[in-house]
Every structure is written in C-alpha cells, then in structure tokens.
Design an enzyme around this catalytic site. Structure first.
Site, PDB file in Angstrom:
ATOM      1  N   SER A 131      -6.519 -89.868 -72.150  1.00  0.00           N
ATOM      2  CA  SER A 131      -7.217 -89.261 -73.288  1.00  0.00           C
ATOM      3  C   SER A 131      -7.382 -90.280 -74.401  1.00  0.00           C
ATOM      4  O   SER A 131      -8.333 -90.215 -75.177  1.00  0.00           O
ATOM      5  CB  SER A 131      -6.449 -88.039 -73.792  1.00  0.00           C
ATOM      6  OG  SER A 131      -5.192 -88.410 -74.333  1.00  0.00           O
ATOM      7  N   SER A 132      -6.469 -91.253 -74.483  1.00  0.00           N
ATOM      8  CA  SER A 132      -6.542 -92.225 -75.574  1.00  0.00           C
ATOM      9  C   SER A 132      -7.797 -93.093 -75.453  1.00  0.00           C
ATOM     10  O   SER A 132      -8.531 -93.274 -76.427  1.00  0.00           O
ATOM     11  CB  SER A 132      -5.277 -93.095 -75.627  1.00  0.00           C
ATOM     12  OG  SER A 132      -5.102 -93.812 -74.434  1.00  0.00           O
ATOM     13  N   ASP A 177      -8.205 -98.351 -68.278  1.00  0.00           N
ATOM     14  CA  ASP A 177      -8.564 -97.073 -68.895  1.00  0.00           C
ATOM     15  C   ASP A 177      -9.946 -97.141 -69.534  1.00  0.00           C
ATOM     16  O   ASP A 177     -10.826 -96.322 -69.265  1.00  0.00           O
ATOM     17  CB  ASP A 177      -7.545 -96.683 -69.974  1.00  0.00           C
ATOM     18  CG  ASP A 177      -6.134 -96.591 -69.439  1.00  0.00           C
ATOM     19  OD1 ASP A 177      -5.963 -96.721 -68.208  1.00  0.00           O
ATOM     20  OD2 ASP A 177      -5.203 -96.397 -70.244  1.00  0.00           O
ATOM     21  N   TYR A 226       9.173-100.922 -66.999  1.00  0.00           N
ATOM     22  CA  TYR A 226       7.848-101.546 -66.914  1.00  0.00           C
ATOM     23  C   TYR A 226       7.964-103.040 -67.245  1.00  0.00           C
ATOM     24  O   TYR A 226       7.431-103.898 -66.532  1.00  0.00           O
ATOM     25  CB  TYR A 226       6.896-100.856 -67.898  1.00  0.00           C
ATOM     26  CG  TYR A 226       5.446-101.006 -67.562  1.00  0.00           C
ATOM     27  CD1 TYR A 226       4.780-100.031 -66.832  1.00  0.00           C
ATOM     28  CD2 TYR A 226       4.734-102.129 -67.959  1.00  0.00           C
ATOM     29  CE1 TYR A 226       3.440-100.164 -66.517  1.00  0.00           C
ATOM     30  CE2 TYR A 226       3.397-102.271 -67.644  1.00  0.00           C
ATOM     31  CZ  TYR A 226       2.760-101.286 -66.931  1.00  0.00           C
ATOM     32  OH  TYR A 226       1.431-101.427 -66.609  1.00  0.00           O
TER      33      TYR A 226
HETATM   34  P1  ADP Z   1      -3.033 -90.623 -72.256  1.00  0.00           P
HETATM   35  O1  ADP Z   1      -4.003 -91.661 -72.684  1.00  0.00           O
HETATM   36  O2  ADP Z   1      -2.482 -90.867 -70.890  1.00  0.00           O
HETATM   37  O3  ADP Z   1      -3.575 -89.229 -72.371  1.00  0.00           O
HETATM   38  P2  ADP Z   1      -1.626 -91.668 -74.514  1.00  0.00           P
HETATM   39  O4  ADP Z   1      -0.232 -91.500 -74.999  1.00  0.00           O
HETATM   40  O5  ADP Z   1      -2.119 -93.031 -74.241  1.00  0.00           O
HETATM   41  O6  ADP Z   1      -1.779 -90.720 -73.235  1.00  0.00           O
HETATM   42  O7  ADP Z   1      -2.643 -91.040 -75.575  1.00  0.00           O
HETATM   43  C1  ADP Z   1      -2.445 -89.720 -76.052  1.00  0.00           C
HETATM   44  C2  ADP Z   1      -2.638 -89.706 -77.556  1.00  0.00           C
HETATM   45  O8  ADP Z   1      -4.055 -89.772 -77.872  1.00  0.00           O
HETATM   46  C3  ADP Z   1      -2.165 -88.412 -78.197  1.00  0.00           C
HETATM   47  O9  ADP Z   1      -0.782 -88.471 -78.479  1.00  0.00           O
HETATM   48  C4  ADP Z   1      -3.019 -88.383 -79.459  1.00  0.00           C
HETATM   49  O10 ADP Z   1      -2.480 -89.235 -80.447  1.00  0.00           O
HETATM   50  C5  ADP Z   1      -4.337 -88.981 -79.006  1.00  0.00           C
HETATM   51  N1  ADP Z   1      -5.249 -87.890 -78.568  1.00  0.00           N
HETATM   52  C6  ADP Z   1      -5.682 -87.637 -77.331  1.00  0.00           C
HETATM   53  N2  ADP Z   1      -6.508 -86.570 -77.305  1.00  0.00           N
HETATM   54  C7  ADP Z   1      -6.605 -86.140 -78.581  1.00  0.00           C
HETATM   55  C8  ADP Z   1      -7.302 -85.062 -79.235  1.00  0.00           C
HETATM   56  N3  ADP Z   1      -8.078 -84.213 -78.552  1.00  0.00           N
HETATM   57  N4  ADP Z   1      -7.141 -84.913 -80.577  1.00  0.00           N
HETATM   58  C9  ADP Z   1      -6.372 -85.773 -81.276  1.00  0.00           C
HETATM   59  N5  ADP Z   1      -5.690 -86.799 -80.729  1.00  0.00           N
HETATM   60  C10 ADP Z   1      -5.799 -86.989 -79.408  1.00  0.00           C
HETATM   61 MG    MG Z   2      -3.517 -93.731 -72.945  1.00  0.00          MG
END
Ligand code: ADP
Ligand code: MG
Length: 381
Positions: A131-132, A177, A226
């Site tokens: 999601s990041s 990513d 890691y």
């Molecule tokens: P991943 O990338 O595997 O999902 P990460 O820890 O790298 O996990 O990124 C997740 C972070 O991205 C969340 O903790 C938040 O800070 C941010 N994030 C992701 N999606 C959203 C969203 N819809 N709204 C706000 N922040 C978000």
């Molecule tokens: Mg991430």
C-alpha cells in the site's frame, strides 16, 4: 477499506474541502510473484500489479497549505508548510504524500505550492501488498498534474516513489514495489532486473488467479534477521570474488561451495537458484505453461524454507496444504519472509470455499484475498 469509485471519491473530496478535485489518480498494490531476496543480490524478480489499489483525489490550495485526509481513519493534517523532519505516531502516514512532494523537488520536477489531498484504498496496509508504494505513486501522479507537469515515464515515477520511501519515510526498500505498481498491466507480470534496474513485461497465458493467505504474524526480530541475511549474502559474494551473488550460475557456484561457511553456502545456493528460477518462470509463462510456472513457485518456497531459512512453520503448513490441492498450480511465501503471507497460483476452478477450507486447516487463521492482475499507476479523472 473502501476504494470507492473515482467519482464518489470526488464527491467525498467536495464534502471535505468545499470544492471539486482537479485530478484523481490510482496506483495498484503488488505481489512478489517469484524472486525472493534476489533484489539486493543483483538478481531478477517478477511482480504482479493487482486489482487492489490506492486512489487519491487532489486539488490546488490557494493558501499554499497542505491539507491531507484519508478514508482509512488516520488523522487529518492541515499544515502551513512541509515539516523538515518526519512526522511520528498516528500522523506518520503523512510522511508518504509529503515525502513525495519533497521528492518532486529533489528530482527537479514541478511542485504545487500547496495542495488538498484525499486518500482512499482497498489495500490492507501492512499485508505485504505494498500500500505504501501505491500511495506514493498515486500521490506523485496527482501532484504532477496539479503542478501542470507533462507526463512522467514509469521508470522515473518508480524511482521517485522509492526515493520518497527511502529518504522521507526511512524504509530502505528496493525497487520491486514501485516498479511493479508503475509498470503493471492486466494480464502481464513485471520483470525487473534489479541491477539496472531494467523493467519489462511478461504476458500471462489467460486469466491468472492469485490468492493471498496473510498470516499477519511478524517475527519480532524481522528487521535484524533481514539484515543478517543481507550480510551473509554480501560476505558470500566477497569470498567468492563476485560483486553480487546473482553474477554466478548454479553450475559455477557448485565447485566453490567448500569456500563458504555452511550458512553462507545455503544462502548463496538459494539466491543463485532463485535468480535462475525467475528466468525459468518467465520462459514457462511465455510458452503458456502455467503448470511448469507453478512448480517453480513451489520450488522457490522450498528453497526459502530450507536454504534461505526465512520461512515460518505457519507459512510452510499453508504451502504443504495448498500443494496437495488439485486446483493449485504452485504456492510460495511472498515478500521478506519471517512471517507474512503465502501466495498461491491457482486454476479457475479454485473457489473461495476451497481457500477457506485450507485457511481453517492451517490453524493460523490467515486472511484470504483473491487477486487478479491489473493495470499500473495512472490518472483516472
Ligand atoms: P505495505 O506497503 O506492505 O502495505 P508499509 O508498512 O510499507 O506496508 O506501508 C503501510 C503504511 O502506508 C501505513 O502504515 C500508512 O502509513 C500508509 N498507508 C497505506 N495506505 C494508506 C491509506 N489508505 N491512508 C493513509 N495511509 C496509508
Ligand atoms: Mg510498503
């Protein structure tokens, strides 16, 4: 997690900020299809952009303020200026969009003087679906449009997103990513030669079904483990006289193994064979042979389990169960390991009920997510 349509997000933006957004941009999450820990060893990886994404709506802010909101329940921010340091605690999510804004400056790209941003997503954060990167890329496309910039190439977009995450969030991620989210296409995988990086697309034979079984377990020592694997790989490469382990083929590595410690030998065997498996998977897919591709996925898992030793009993149990199912072509841990998720490649006949049976038998209560491949980051409105 909602991921409303672009037009409904525009309505929410109107309610939040009192006027319509100027741009809506969307970027997909991704799964690591195959290529486990190959990135920092100079190897290749295949990623799939998925039909779960982050969508952002944005508008210029005449006051030069930075107003950030998300439908995910994180706190809203209204800032007169972008802070020099990182935000912490519940506000840390804003480091992603603000880091992207700062990165535009680092890349000599135009920055809007201020902006209003509303984020929406159906990507579970922290599930290994990135999601990041999706948030970074969707934000970058929206801000560039606000600043009146012309189109950006997917290479540059991926590099900018990674830069934002490395420098302004402080996560030392590789290019998988952002590269997959930028280059993804429905019905295709993204091949990344991490040394360049060089990106290309690999067509999939027909609709391909991917399933995620997210155990949500995370080893308490995951960051340390890691770093240990990274160090073991670099030491092995040094002893063998190569810059990075992916410089070796399995045939060249074999006679050199006695030079390494038992641990280093296992890590090197995994990396060198995994790099070869990524190539073999691309060839199997090009030949339309999903069965062969599936076998390579499961072989990748067994190598992570026994040689790289970054699996867990819960992930192994899921792969053991999935491997026995006639509609499963292959299964492997996806992502860094030491917890996290298993990805399965299945035939069309694999059903949500089949997935739930396996989830129940596994005993680890994984969250099950059915995914298809999808297009990469783009402006959608
Ligand atoms: P991943 O990338 O595997 O999902 P990460 O820890 O790298 O996990 O990124 C997740 C972070 O991205 C969340 O903790 C938040 O800070 C941010 N994030 C992701 N999606 C959203 C969203 N819809 N709204 C706000 N922040 C978000
Ligand atoms: Mg991430």
């Amino acid at each position: 997690m909602t991921n409303v349509s672009g037009s409904s997000l525009a309505q929410q933006f109107q309610q939040a900020f009192g006027r319509a957004p100027v741009v809506v941009a969307r970027a997909p999450g991704r799964v690591e299809f195959i290529g486990n820990h190959t990135d920092y060893n100079g190897g290749a990886v295949l990623g799939a952009a998925i039909n779960r994404s982050v969508t952002v709506a944005a508008g210029p802010n005449a006051d030069g303020r930075f107003r950030l909101r998300s439908t995910s329940g994180t706190p809203s921010l209204d800032l007169a200026a972008v802070p020099a340091g990182r935000l912490t605690g519940a506000e840390a999510w804003a480091n992603y969009p603000l880091g992207v804004w700062r990165s535009l400056g680092d890349f000599n790209l135009p920055q809007p003087a201020g902006f209003d941003l509303l984020v929406d997503s159906d990507l579970p954060p922290g599930a290994g679906l990135s999601s990041s990167a999706a948030l970074e890329l969707a934000t970058a496309l929206a801000l560039l449009q606000l600043a009146g910039s012309g189109p950006i190439t997917p290479d540059r977009l991926a590099t900018l997103g990674r830069h934002a995450e490395n420098k302004y969030v402080g996560v030392p991620c590789g290019i998988l990513d952002q590269g997959t989210s930028a280059f993804g296409a429905a019905g295709q995988l993204v091949h990344i030669d991490c040394r360049g990086p060089v990106f290309s697309r690999v067509p999939l034979p027909g609709a391909v079904h991917l399933w995620i079984f997210n155990t949500k377990e995370k080893h308490a020592l995951v960051d340390g483990l890691y770093a240990t694997r990274h160090r073991e790989c670099m030491e092995a490469a040094k002893t063998l006289g190569v810059a990075l382990l992916a410089d070796l083929t399995p045939a060249r590595l074999l006679p050199l193994l006695p030079k390494l410690t038992a641990e280093q030998a296992k890590r090197a065997q995994h990396i060198v064979a995994e790099h070869a498996r990524v190539h073999a998977t691309g060839e199997a897919l090009a030949a339309g042979d999903l069965v062969a591709a599936g076998r390579l996925l499961t072989a990748s898992h067994r190598s992570s389990q026994h040689l790289f030793e970054n699996s867990t009993p819960a992930l192994d149990r899921l792969v053991d169960l999935l491997e026995k199912h006639p509609a499963v072509l292959g299964a492997r841990l996806t992502g860094g390991g030491f917890g996290g998720a298993v990805m399965a490649l299945t035939r069309d006949s694999f059903t949500p009920a089949d997935a739930e049976v396996i989830a129940a038998q596994s005993g680890s209560h994984p969250e099950v997510i059915h995914l298809l491949t999808a297009d990469g980051a783009r402006v959608v409105g």
